[in-house]
Motif scaffolding. Structure first.
Motif, PDB file in Angstrom:
ATOM      1  N   ARG A   1       0.830  -1.198   0.000  1.00 14.77           N
ATOM      2  CA  ARG A   1       0.000   0.000   0.000  1.00 14.77           C
ATOM      3  C   ARG A   1       0.868   1.253   0.000  1.00 14.77           C
ATOM      4  NH1 ARG A   1      -5.005   1.978   3.004  1.00 14.77           N
ATOM      5  NH2 ARG A   1      -5.752  -0.124   2.716  1.00 14.77           N
ATOM      6  N   LEU A   2       1.992   1.164   0.721  1.00 16.43           N
ATOM      7  CA  LEU A   2       2.906   2.304   0.797  1.00 16.43           C
ATOM      8  C   LEU A   2       3.423   2.666  -0.599  1.00 16.43           C
ATOM      9  CD1 LEU A   2       4.282   4.017   3.088  1.00 16.43           C
ATOM     10  CD2 LEU A   2       6.284   2.572   2.726  1.00 16.43           C
ATOM     11  N   ALA A   3       3.860   1.614  -1.340  1.00 12.61           N
ATOM     12  CA  ALA A   3       4.370   1.845  -2.693  1.00 12.61           C
ATOM     13  C   ALA A   3       3.274   2.411  -3.581  1.00 12.61           C
ATOM     14  CB  ALA A   3       4.898   0.542  -3.276  1.00 12.61           C
ATOM     15  N   ARG A   4       2.052   1.929  -3.373  1.00 16.29           N
ATOM     16  CA  ARG A   4       0.922   2.388  -4.188  1.00 16.29           C
ATOM     17  C   ARG A   4       0.709   3.883  -3.966  1.00 16.29           C
ATOM     18  NH1 ARG A   4      -1.969  -1.928  -3.207  1.00 16.29           N
ATOM     19  NH2 ARG A   4      -3.338  -1.142  -1.595  1.00 16.29           N
ATOM     20  N   GLU A   5       0.664   4.254  -2.690  1.00 14.39           N
ATOM     21  CA  GLU A   5       0.406   5.657  -2.376  1.00 14.39           C
ATOM     22  C   GLU A   5       1.544   6.552  -2.861  1.00 14.39           C
ATOM     23  OE1 GLU A   5      -0.413   5.487   1.793  1.00 14.39           O
ATOM     24  OE2 GLU A   5      -2.499   4.887   1.463  1.00 14.39           O
ATOM     25  N   ALA A   6       2.759   6.033  -2.800  1.00  7.96           N
ATOM     26  CA  ALA A   6       3.913   6.834  -3.205  1.00  7.96           C
ATOM     27  C   ALA A   6       3.987   6.984  -4.722  1.00  7.96           C
ATOM     28  CB  ALA A   6       5.196   6.190  -2.676  1.00  7.96           C
ATOM     29  N   LEU A   7       3.682   5.903  -5.444  1.00  2.56           N
ATOM     30  CA  LEU A   7       3.960   5.888  -6.882  1.00  2.56           C
ATOM     31  C   LEU A   7       2.833   6.420  -7.761  1.00  2.56           C
ATOM     32  CD1 LEU A   7       5.858   2.495  -7.202  1.00  2.56           C
ATOM     33  CD2 LEU A   7       6.803   4.802  -7.336  1.00  2.56           C
ATOM     34  N   TYR A   8       1.584   6.328  -7.284  1.00  3.94           N
ATOM     35  CA  TYR A   8       0.465   6.696  -8.160  1.00  3.94           C
ATOM     36  C   TYR A   8       0.551   8.124  -8.696  1.00  3.94           C
ATOM     37  CZ  TYR A   8      -2.906   3.115  -9.308  1.00  3.94           C
ATOM     38  OH  TYR A   8      -3.523   2.063  -9.888  1.00  3.94           O
ATOM     39  N   PRO A   9       0.718   9.131  -7.799  1.00  9.88           N
ATOM     40  CA  PRO A   9       0.780  10.504  -8.342  1.00  9.88           C
ATOM     41  C   PRO A   9       1.921  10.680  -9.338  1.00  9.88           C
ATOM     42  CG  PRO A   9       0.815  10.493  -5.929  1.00  9.88           C
ATOM     43  CD  PRO A   9       0.866   9.084  -6.353  1.00  9.88           C
ATOM     44  N   LEU A  10       3.070  10.079  -9.020  1.00  8.46           N
ATOM     45  CA  LEU A  10       4.217  10.171  -9.930  1.00  8.46           C
ATOM     46  C   LEU A  10       3.889   9.585 -11.297  1.00  8.46           C
ATOM     47  CD1 LEU A  10       7.373   9.224  -7.832  1.00  8.46           C
ATOM     48  CD2 LEU A  10       6.982  11.327  -9.108  1.00  8.46           C
ATOM     49  N   LEU A  11       3.285   8.402 -11.274  1.00  2.00           N
ATOM     50  CA  LEU A  11       2.986   7.712 -12.530  1.00  2.00           C
ATOM     51  C   LEU A  11       1.958   8.477 -13.354  1.00  2.00           C
ATOM     52  CD1 LEU A  11       2.809   3.933 -11.633  1.00  2.00           C
ATOM     53  CD2 LEU A  11       4.302   5.060 -13.254  1.00  2.00           C
ATOM     54  N   VAL A  12       0.896   8.925 -12.671  1.00  4.05           N
ATOM     55  CA  VAL A  12      -0.157   9.651 -13.388  1.00  4.05           C
ATOM     56  C   VAL A  12       0.421  10.930 -13.981  1.00  4.05           C
ATOM     57  CG1 VAL A  12      -2.342  10.864 -13.143  1.00  4.05           C
ATOM     58  CG2 VAL A  12      -2.014   8.677 -11.994  1.00  4.05           C
ATOM     59  N   GLY A  13       1.238  11.614 -13.191  1.00  4.06           N
ATOM     60  CA  GLY A  13       1.873  12.836 -13.680  1.00  4.06           C
ATOM     61  C   GLY A  13       2.748  12.559 -14.891  1.00  4.06           C
ATOM     62  N   PHE A  14       3.543  11.496 -14.798  1.00 10.47           N
ATOM     63  CA  PHE A  14       4.426  11.157 -15.908  1.00 10.47           C
ATOM     64  C   PHE A  14       3.621  10.817 -17.157  1.00 10.47           C
ATOM     65  CE2 PHE A  14       6.702   8.005 -18.441  1.00 10.47           C
ATOM     66  CZ  PHE A  14       7.829   8.733 -18.748  1.00 10.47           C
ATOM     67  N   ASN A  15       2.519  10.103 -16.940  1.00  2.20           N
ATOM     68  CA  ASN A  15       1.700   9.702 -18.074  1.00  2.20           C
ATOM     69  C   ASN A  15       1.027  10.904 -18.735  1.00  2.20           C
ATOM     70  OD1 ASN A  15       0.875   7.423 -19.601  1.00  2.20           O
ATOM     71  ND2 ASN A  15      -1.201   7.741 -18.835  1.00  2.20           N
ATOM     72  N   ALA A  16       0.790  11.965 -17.939  1.00  2.49           N
ATOM     73  CA  ALA A  16       0.101  13.138 -18.480  1.00  2.49           C
ATOM     74  C   ALA A  16       1.038  14.010 -19.321  1.00  2.49           C
ATOM     75  CB  ALA A  16      -0.495  13.954 -17.341  1.00  2.49           C
ATOM     76  N   VAL A  17       2.347  13.854 -19.119  1.00  2.00           N
ATOM     77  CA  VAL A  17       3.297  14.661 -19.902  1.00  2.00           C
ATOM     78  C   VAL A  17       3.241  14.217 -21.366  1.00  2.00           C
ATOM     79  CG1 VAL A  17       5.758  15.078 -20.299  1.00  2.00           C
ATOM     80  CG2 VAL A  17       4.842  15.049 -17.969  1.00  2.00           C
ATOM     81  N   PRO A  18       3.025  15.163 -22.304  1.00  2.00           N
ATOM     82  CA  PRO A  18       3.017  14.772 -23.720  1.00  2.00           C
ATOM     83  C   PRO A  18       4.371  14.194 -24.101  1.00  2.00           C
ATOM     84  CG  PRO A  18       2.296  17.050 -23.424  1.00  2.00           C
ATOM     85  CD  PRO A  18       2.833  16.604 -22.117  1.00  2.00           C
ATOM     86  N   LYS A  19       4.341  13.000 -24.684  1.00  2.00           N
ATOM     87  CA  LYS A  19       5.604  12.309 -24.934  1.00  2.00           C
ATOM     88  C   LYS A  19       6.426  13.018 -26.015  1.00  2.00           C
ATOM     89  CE  LYS A  19       4.975   9.363 -21.774  1.00  2.00           C
ATOM     90  NZ  LYS A  19       3.862  10.147 -21.237  1.00  2.00           N
ATOM     91  N   ALA A  20       5.760  13.825 -26.877  1.00  2.00           N
ATOM     92  CA  ALA A  20       6.513  14.546 -27.913  1.00  2.00           C
ATOM     93  C   ALA A  20       7.565  15.451 -27.289  1.00  2.00           C
ATOM     94  CB  ALA A  20       5.555  15.353 -28.777  1.00  2.00           C
ATOM     95  N   THR A  21       7.249  15.963 -26.077  1.00  2.00           N
ATOM     96  CA  THR A  21       8.200  16.861 -25.423  1.00  2.00           C
ATOM     97  C   THR A  21       9.441  16.126 -24.947  1.00  2.00           C
ATOM     98  OG1 THR A  21       7.141  16.542 -23.290  1.00  2.00           O
ATOM     99  CG2 THR A  21       6.364  18.387 -24.623  1.00  2.00           C
ATOM    100  N   LEU A  22       9.328  14.796 -24.838  1.00  2.00           N
ATOM    101  CA  LEU A  22      10.477  14.026 -24.361  1.00  2.00           C
ATOM    102  C   LEU A  22      11.469  13.725 -25.479  1.00  2.00           C
ATOM    103  CD1 LEU A  22       8.969  11.413 -21.877  1.00  2.00           C
ATOM    104  CD2 LEU A  22      10.117  13.568 -21.384  1.00  2.00           C
ATOM    105  N   VAL A  23      10.992  13.842 -26.736  1.00  2.00           N
ATOM    106  CA  VAL A  23      11.874  13.483 -27.857  1.00  2.00           C
ATOM    107  C   VAL A  23      13.166  14.304 -27.850  1.00  2.00           C
ATOM    108  CG1 VAL A  23      12.080  13.321 -30.358  1.00  2.00           C
ATOM    109  CG2 VAL A  23       9.960  12.645 -29.236  1.00  2.00           C
ATOM    110  N   PRO A  24      13.082  15.651 -27.770  1.00  2.00           N
ATOM    111  CA  PRO A  24      14.332  16.419 -27.739  1.00  2.00           C
ATOM    112  C   PRO A  24      15.179  16.113 -26.506  1.00  2.00           C
ATOM    113  CG  PRO A  24      12.419  17.853 -27.444  1.00  2.00           C
ATOM    114  CD  PRO A  24      11.896  16.515 -27.826  1.00  2.00           C
ATOM    115  N   VAL A  25      14.515  15.841 -25.386  1.00  2.00           N
ATOM    116  CA  VAL A  25      15.257  15.507 -24.168  1.00  2.00           C
ATOM    117  C   VAL A  25      16.081  14.241 -24.379  1.00  2.00           C
ATOM    118  CG1 VAL A  25      15.062  14.910 -21.730  1.00  2.00           C
ATOM    119  CG2 VAL A  25      13.483  16.581 -22.732  1.00  2.00           C
ATOM    120  N   LEU A  26      15.408  13.204 -24.886  1.00  2.00           N
ATOM    121  CA  LEU A  26      16.104  11.937 -25.133  1.00  2.00           C
ATOM    122  C   LEU A  26      17.186  12.118 -26.184  1.00  2.00           C
ATOM    123  CD1 LEU A  26      13.207   9.301 -25.159  1.00  2.00           C
ATOM    124  CD2 LEU A  26      14.756   9.895 -23.308  1.00  2.00           C
ATOM    125  N   ALA A  27      16.867  12.941 -27.226  1.00  2.00           N
ATOM    126  CA  ALA A  27      17.825  13.132 -28.321  1.00  2.00           C
ATOM    127  C   ALA A  27      19.117  13.760 -27.806  1.00  2.00           C
ATOM    128  CB  ALA A  27      17.208  13.995 -29.411  1.00  2.00           C
TER     129      ALA A  27
END
Lengths: 261, 254
Positions: free
Chosen positions: B85-111
């Motif tokens: 439960r601890l991991a669930r509470e800790a990770l959910y906001p992070l994951l949802v936030g990460f998923n909400a970031v448009p992945k196109a913006t990550l292309v230049p970062v990765l590049a």
């Protein structure tokens, strides 16, 4: 006769947000070998806690639970359990569901041997021909029959049942009482049955324990002085009616409604 | 008869779709440098068939590899969230936030982070965009396991691992495959995103880009159809795996 189950001075409380909630208070129960002990009591009085203590799924705050002369502190292979929900695994056939405990308790057992044992039990409860079916293809009563087979397939010393027939209609329930009686006649085992059906407790039980309201302690013990090969008709004899009446009165007291009519 | 129907009905639907497309282009009198029509496509495939094979293969293997990583990582993450439960509470906001970031913006970062590692970047993006549904579904599947299911084995003294293997894992499989179907299409989006956006890319995305540069609309549409075809193939591969491993969850109709 030696006592298979001994519950000595067991007290237990659940920790809740509004402080400890005591459910069992200095409970004492003894069940001799191969006897059938039915436990009745008002709703929410800690009956299910009792099953979890005897099976070793939980440890009591105070007091001791003894099984076969050994103190119970953790789950053991010599116990079988059946719940109100038959808990059939949908990805397994009925036969494979019944064989599940053998995979845990006796992994070295040959598959053919395990299959033969499971088939034998399924035949006894009237499920011959349904071995290869999926649980969802069976009725609720049939699933509960299969669940009983699974609970005793590894020949446990004790079968612990928590309202296994509670969700069934009356006629199916009576059928299952007789199935239970026949299973025990074929291979005796000690039983603890949690129920809220007084007729069920009298038909199946050798003794009926009435628990008081929460926190539960033993309020009354009824010796069911009826022959072992009972039929449903026995419930309509004056003797059984008298017992049912006594039990009903005890439940009323347990509910805190002394003498109310 | 039934199998014939299973094949004929979707094929008829595709034919109807192509016919409507052709009809709209024809009715509007669009030339093929505005909007290509289905009849323009065979010529594009014939002309560039070698490129389609090479680029299609590149897109496919990078997508499958990214998806494979998403399955492994997503399942592990889901297990952690399902059991703690601890991991669930800790990770959910992070994951949802990460998923909400448009992945196109990550292309230049990765590049910038991994300059010139085109294959690596593409696989990484396919993975990043597709692990989320798998992690969430496995996590929810495990955390909502009814205690009675655990108790039937726990009462026999079975280990946590045995309970996971015999009960929790198979019970979670239907949810897992449901998520995998979503992840398949997401992984394709991730692969193509990098292929299209990064300069001198490879794969079908780069072929699309070169069609755009040359104003070759039939080629661009031919690439899109090829991508759709790969998506369908991979999707049905997942359906096949689902039939094999979680076929029990499918109830007979009627």
């Amino acid at each position: 006769m030696n006592n298979l189950i001994e519950i000595k001075g067991v007290s237990h409380a659940y920790r809740t947000r509004s402080g400890p909630l005591p459910v069992l208070d200095n409970l004492n129960v003894t069940v001799p070998q191969d006897e059938f002990c039915a436990v009745v009591g008002p709703s929410g009085c800690g009956k299910s806690t009792l099953t979890r203590l005897v099976s070793g799924l939980m440890k009591p705050d105070r007091g001791e639970v003894w099984l076969h002369g050994e103190r119970v502190t953790s789950p053991r292979k010599t116990v079988g359990m059946a719940f109100q929900n038959p808990v059939m695994l949908e990805w397994r056939t009925i036969l494979e569901n019944v064989m599940l405990p053998l995979e845990i308790v006796a992994p070295q057992m040959k598959r053919a041997e395990a299959e033969a044992r499971a088939c034998h039990l399924l035949e006894m409860v009237g499920l011959k021909g349904f071995e290869a079916k999926r649980p969802s293809e069976l009725s609720g009563g049939m699933r509960q029959r299969a669940s009983l087979c699974r609970a005793i397939v590894h020949r446990p010393d004790v079968l612990i049942m928590d309202e296994p027939f509670g969700a069934l209609d009356n006629f199916t329930r009576e059928d299952l009482w007789q199935t239970m009686r026949d299973l025990r006649a074929a291979e005796p085992f000690t039983c603890v049955l949690i129920t809220h059906d007084l007729r069920e407790s009298v038909f199946l039980g050798d003794q009926v324990i009435v628990l008081s309201g929460r926190p539960a302690r033993t309020q009354y013990v009824l010796d069911v002085d009826l022959p072992a090969d009972r039929t449903i008709d026995i419930l309509y004899t004056p003797k059984a009616t008298e017992m049912l009446h006594v039990l009903r009165d005890q439940i009323r007291i347990a509910q805190g409604r002394d003498g109310g009519h | 008869m039934e199998t014939l129907q299973k094949i004929a009905v979707p094929l008829a639907a595709i034919a109807a779709f192509l016919a409507v497309w052709e009809l709209i282009v024809w009715a509007n009198g669009w030339p093929n440098y505005v909007m290509a029509s289905p009849t323009d496509l065979p010529a594009a495939y014939v002309r560039f068939w070698e490129l389609f094979l090479v680029m299609g293969w590149q897109t496919l293997w990078r997508t499958v590899l990214g998806l494979g990583l998403a399955v492994i990582f997503g399942t592990l993450l889901g297990m952690v969230m399902g059991f703690s439960r601890l991991a669930r509470e800790a990770l959910y906001p992070l994951l949802v936030g990460f998923n909400a970031v448009p992945k196109a913006t990550l292309v230049p970062v990765l590049a910038l982070l991994f300059i010139g590692q085109h294959d690596f970047n593409t696989v990484l993006m396919a993975f990043l965009i597709s692990f989320f549904p798998i992690a969430v579904s496995v996590g929810i599947g495990l955390s909502t396991l009814e205690p009675e299911y655990r108790d039937i084995l726990r009462a026999l003294g079975a280990s946590r691992f045995t309970i996971f293997r015999k009960i929790a894992l198979p019970k979670t499989l239907p949810e897992f495959f449901g998520a995998l179907k979503v992840s398949v299409t997401l992984a394709f989006i991730g692969t193509n995103l990098v292929e299209i956006v990064s300069p001198h890319g490879r794969g079908l995305g780069a072929l699309f880009k070169s069609g755009e540069t040359n104003g070759d609309y039939p080629l661009m549409f031919a690439v899109l159809i090829a991508l759709a075809f790969l998506g369908i193939v991979l999707y049905y591969a997942v359906v096949l795996l689902e039939r094999i491993f979680a076929g029990w969850a499918e109830r007979p109709q009627g």
